[in-house]
Design a protein around this motif. Structure first.
Motif, PDB file in Angstrom:
ATOM      1  N   TYR A  19     -22.224 -24.947  33.401  1.00  0.00           N
ATOM      2  CA  TYR A  19     -21.282 -24.621  34.476  1.00  0.00           C
ATOM      3  C   TYR A  19     -19.928 -25.299  34.281  1.00  0.00           C
ATOM      4  CZ  TYR A  19     -25.416 -23.039  37.103  1.00  0.00           C
ATOM      5  OH  TYR A  19     -26.563 -22.397  37.513  1.00  0.00           O
ATOM      6  N   MET A  20     -19.787 -26.099  33.229  1.00  0.00           N
ATOM      7  CA  MET A  20     -18.604 -26.944  33.085  1.00  0.00           C
ATOM      8  C   MET A  20     -17.472 -26.250  32.349  1.00  0.00           C
ATOM      9  SD  MET A  20     -20.406 -30.612  32.270  1.00  0.00           S
ATOM     10  CE  MET A  20     -18.866 -31.412  31.788  1.00  0.00           C
ATOM     11  N   ALA A  21     -16.256 -26.461  32.861  1.00  0.00           N
ATOM     12  CA  ALA A  21     -15.054 -25.947  32.206  1.00  0.00           C
ATOM     13  C   ALA A  21     -14.846 -26.667  30.881  1.00  0.00           C
ATOM     14  CB  ALA A  21     -13.841 -26.155  33.114  1.00  0.00           C
ATOM     15  N   VAL A  46     -11.580 -27.387  37.541  1.00  0.00           N
ATOM     16  CA  VAL A  46     -12.950 -27.592  37.067  1.00  0.00           C
ATOM     17  C   VAL A  46     -13.930 -26.920  38.019  1.00  0.00           C
ATOM     18  CG1 VAL A  46     -14.744 -29.352  36.750  1.00  0.00           C
ATOM     19  CG2 VAL A  46     -12.480 -29.706  35.765  1.00  0.00           C
ATOM     20  N   ASP A  47     -13.702 -27.104  39.314  1.00  0.00           N
ATOM     21  CA  ASP A  47     -14.573 -26.470  40.316  1.00  0.00           C
ATOM     22  C   ASP A  47     -14.389 -24.955  40.336  1.00  0.00           C
ATOM     23  OD1 ASP A  47     -15.641 -28.888  41.066  1.00  0.00           O
ATOM     24  OD2 ASP A  47     -14.433 -29.112  42.875  1.00  0.00           O
ATOM     25  N   THR A  48     -13.171 -24.479  40.070  1.00  0.00           N
ATOM     26  CA  THR A  48     -12.948 -23.033  40.010  1.00  0.00           C
ATOM     27  C   THR A  48     -13.823 -22.412  38.931  1.00  0.00           C
ATOM     28  OG1 THR A  48     -10.643 -23.245  40.755  1.00  0.00           O
ATOM     29  CG2 THR A  48     -11.233 -21.218  39.601  1.00  0.00           C
ATOM     30  N   PHE A  49     -13.870 -23.029  37.771  1.00  0.00           N
ATOM     31  CA  PHE A  49     -14.679 -22.513  36.663  1.00  0.00           C
ATOM     32  C   PHE A  49     -16.156 -22.455  37.069  1.00  0.00           C
ATOM     33  CE2 PHE A  49     -17.097 -22.596  32.783  1.00  0.00           C
ATOM     34  CZ  PHE A  49     -16.338 -21.881  31.860  1.00  0.00           C
ATOM     35  N   SER A  50     -16.674 -23.549  37.616  1.00  0.00           N
ATOM     36  CA  SER A  50     -18.084 -23.598  38.003  1.00  0.00           C
ATOM     37  C   SER A  50     -18.398 -22.559  39.070  1.00  0.00           C
ATOM     38  CB  SER A  50     -18.436 -24.996  38.517  1.00  0.00           C
ATOM     39  OG  SER A  50     -18.162 -25.982  37.554  1.00  0.00           O
ATOM     40  N   PHE A  51     -17.485 -22.391  40.026  1.00  0.00           N
ATOM     41  CA  PHE A  51     -17.665 -21.369  41.059  1.00  0.00           C
ATOM     42  C   PHE A  51     -17.773 -19.990  40.419  1.00  0.00           C
ATOM     43  CE2 PHE A  51     -15.815 -18.104  43.783  1.00  0.00           C
ATOM     44  CZ  PHE A  51     -16.556 -18.239  44.952  1.00  0.00           C
ATOM     45  N   GLY A  52     -16.944 -19.715  39.413  1.00  0.00           N
ATOM     46  CA  GLY A  52     -16.994 -18.430  38.731  1.00  0.00           C
ATOM     47  C   GLY A  52     -18.340 -18.155  38.090  1.00  0.00           C
ATOM     48  N   PHE A  90     -27.982 -20.078  32.276  1.00  0.00           N
ATOM     49  CA  PHE A  90     -28.485 -20.328  30.924  1.00  0.00           C
ATOM     50  C   PHE A  90     -29.871 -19.731  30.785  1.00  0.00           C
ATOM     51  CE2 PHE A  90     -30.858 -22.798  27.778  1.00  0.00           C
ATOM     52  CZ  PHE A  90     -30.016 -22.662  26.682  1.00  0.00           C
ATOM     53  N   ASP A  91     -30.058 -18.945  29.753  1.00  0.00           N
ATOM     54  CA  ASP A  91     -31.350 -18.323  29.463  1.00  0.00           C
ATOM     55  C   ASP A  91     -31.531 -18.300  27.952  1.00  0.00           C
ATOM     56  OD1 ASP A  91     -33.599 -16.820  29.108  1.00  0.00           O
ATOM     57  OD2 ASP A  91     -32.951 -15.129  30.350  1.00  0.00           O
ATOM     58  N   MET A  99     -23.934 -17.920  30.378  1.00  0.00           N
ATOM     59  CA  MET A  99     -23.359 -16.836  31.164  1.00  0.00           C
ATOM     60  C   MET A  99     -21.963 -16.446  30.688  1.00  0.00           C
ATOM     61  SD  MET A  99     -23.640 -14.644  33.600  1.00  0.00           S
ATOM     62  CE  MET A  99     -25.038 -15.162  34.606  1.00  0.00           C
ATOM     63  N   VAL A 100     -21.129 -17.427  30.365  1.00  0.00           N
ATOM     64  CA  VAL A 100     -19.760 -17.128  29.956  1.00  0.00           C
ATOM     65  C   VAL A 100     -19.748 -16.289  28.687  1.00  0.00           C
ATOM     66  CG1 VAL A 100     -17.568 -18.136  29.201  1.00  0.00           C
ATOM     67  CG2 VAL A 100     -18.820 -19.167  31.114  1.00  0.00           C
ATOM     68  N   SER A 101     -20.585 -16.639  27.735  1.00  0.00           N
ATOM     69  CA  SER A 101     -20.656 -15.863  26.491  1.00  0.00           C
ATOM     70  C   SER A 101     -21.190 -14.464  26.749  1.00  0.00           C
ATOM     71  CB  SER A 101     -21.548 -16.583  25.468  1.00  0.00           C
ATOM     72  OG  SER A 101     -21.001 -17.836  25.123  1.00  0.00           O
TER      73      SER A 101
END
Length: 404
Positions: A279-281, A293-299, A312-313, A321-323
């Protein structure tokens, strides 16, 4: 038993002294002069009213009962949690979860003093890990306990987990908070239970709205231009709790620290990188702490709600998730320039350019059957804005909240 007795005889006084001596140095401390928001109490924790399980310690300077905390006895909490049962709640125990600093248990208030907690049936007890005797600097458990207790006492918001009290007279320090019946958002989404219905689209929107509201409260807690905003640093679905009506509360405030307002300010750097990596930017790994930093995690959390997939899976080709989102729609959303437009206008323009119903249906959680595809697509665009790699391209949470 003798070990517990030693703690009862010695540590109770010690922790009061530590809190009194160091309180103004803790991250969440606000003097009366710098209090900016009327929704937060304007007293330091040194002047709160403590309600002991056996008697009330009155405070002439504090008339507001809402600013009172209950000082629970450790033995009482242990009895009411079935000796801090190691069995999970679903297996007949009282354990709700575990984190890096401690474990959380469901506690029956009938075995405590129900008249002190507005007749609620259960509360949650976070028991911090016991410090080794040789750990004299209290660098982990006690500092974490004081930081979280202080933050929770000062920050009052409908979408932050409510604090009831604490315990400091046993072998482990404890914080007592409200108990949320539907558990964490992570467990609700990803722990398959046959009697649990999927979240509706309206509920998903309400959850992200609730959490955005709580984050904005932290980020704007002091807005006099003199103080830095507070950054949660560990926003994730496991730290979002759901009540009986599926209203969300943001919890686990132990990592909240002051950071910079935006990409335009001098960066605040911490040497201790904390958070949950998926979840980290990107800049958070370098110790760069800002509201973005919180905006990224919220996304990332927003994407979990939209896709129904965990952040993450290991069994997914793109495990994080980002990838995954970059692989699915990255080419269509990549921003080569800084985002200068109003966020809502920018999302609308992107939606008009991209509207791809087939791709939207492919990405959205198939367990939800009442999607508003237009709004869902715009939420996906919003999430993509939040997880931009460069923090200057991400919106602030104030901008995000205005979207809702």
């Amino acid at each position: 038993k003798s070990s517990t007795d030693d703690h009862n005889n010695n540590d109770g006084d010690d922790i009061v002294k530590v809190s009194e001596q160091n309180w103004t140095d803790l991250p969440g401390y606000r003097s009366r002069a710098t209090m900016a928001r009327p929704t937060a109490p304007n007293e330091s924790l040194m002047s709160f009213t403590t309600i002991d399980c056996d008697h009330v310690i009155s405070n002439q300077n504090n008339k507001d009962s809402a600013d009172s905390l209950i000082r629970f006895s450790y033995q009482n909490l242990r009895n009411a949690t079935n000796n801090f049962s190691s069995k999970n709640l679903t297996d007949g125990g009282t354990k709700l979860g575990e984190g890096s600093f401690g474990e959380v248990f469901r506690c029956a208030t009938a075995l405590l003093n129900p008249f002190r907690i507005n007749d609620v049936k259960f509360v949650a007890v976070k028991r911090f890990k016991q410090l080794p005797v040789e750990n004299s600097d209290n660098s982990n458990g006690r500092d974490e306990f004081l930081a979280e207790l202080n933050i929770m006492y000062h920050f009052r918001h409908p979408n932050l987990v409510k604090l009831y009290g604490y315990s400091d007279d046993g072998p482990n320090l404890c914080i007592v908070t409200e108990y949320l019946e539907n558990g964490s958002l992570h467990n609700y989404l990803f722990d398959r239970q046959p009697n649990r219905r999927p979240l509706s689209f309206a509920e998903r929107v309400r959850i992200v709205t609730d959490i955005a509201d709580a984050i904005v409260y932290l980020h704007t807690y002091s807005n006099l231009g003199m103080d830095k905003p507070f950054v949660h640093r560990d926003i994730k679905s496991a730290n979002i709790l759901l009540d009986e009506q599926i209203r969300a509360r943001l919890g686990d405030l132990g990592l909240v620290r002051q950071g910079s307002n935006s990409n335009m300010e001098t960066t605040i750097v911490t040497q201790t990188v904390k958070g949950t990596s998926v979840y980290m930017a990107p800049e958070a790994f370098r110790g760069d702490v800002s509201v973005k930093v919180d905006t990224f995690s919220f996304g990332v959390v927003l994407l979990e709600l939209l896709t129904g997939m965990a952040a993450f899976d290991p069994n997914r080709e793109e495990s994080d998730m980002v990838s995954y989102i970059d692989e699915m729609i990255g080419d269509e959303f990549d921003q080569t320039n800084d985002r200068n437009n109003n966020l809502i206008e920018s999302i609308e323009q992107t939606y008009q350019r991209w509207n791809n119903p087939i791709k939207i249906v492919q990405i959205l959680d198939h367990k939800c059957h009442d999607w508003n595809q237009q709004l869902a697509a715009k939420l996906m665009i919003l999430a993509k804005c939040c997880i931009e790699q460069r923090k200057r391209n991400r919106p602030t949470m104030i901008e995000v909240f205005h979207f809702f």
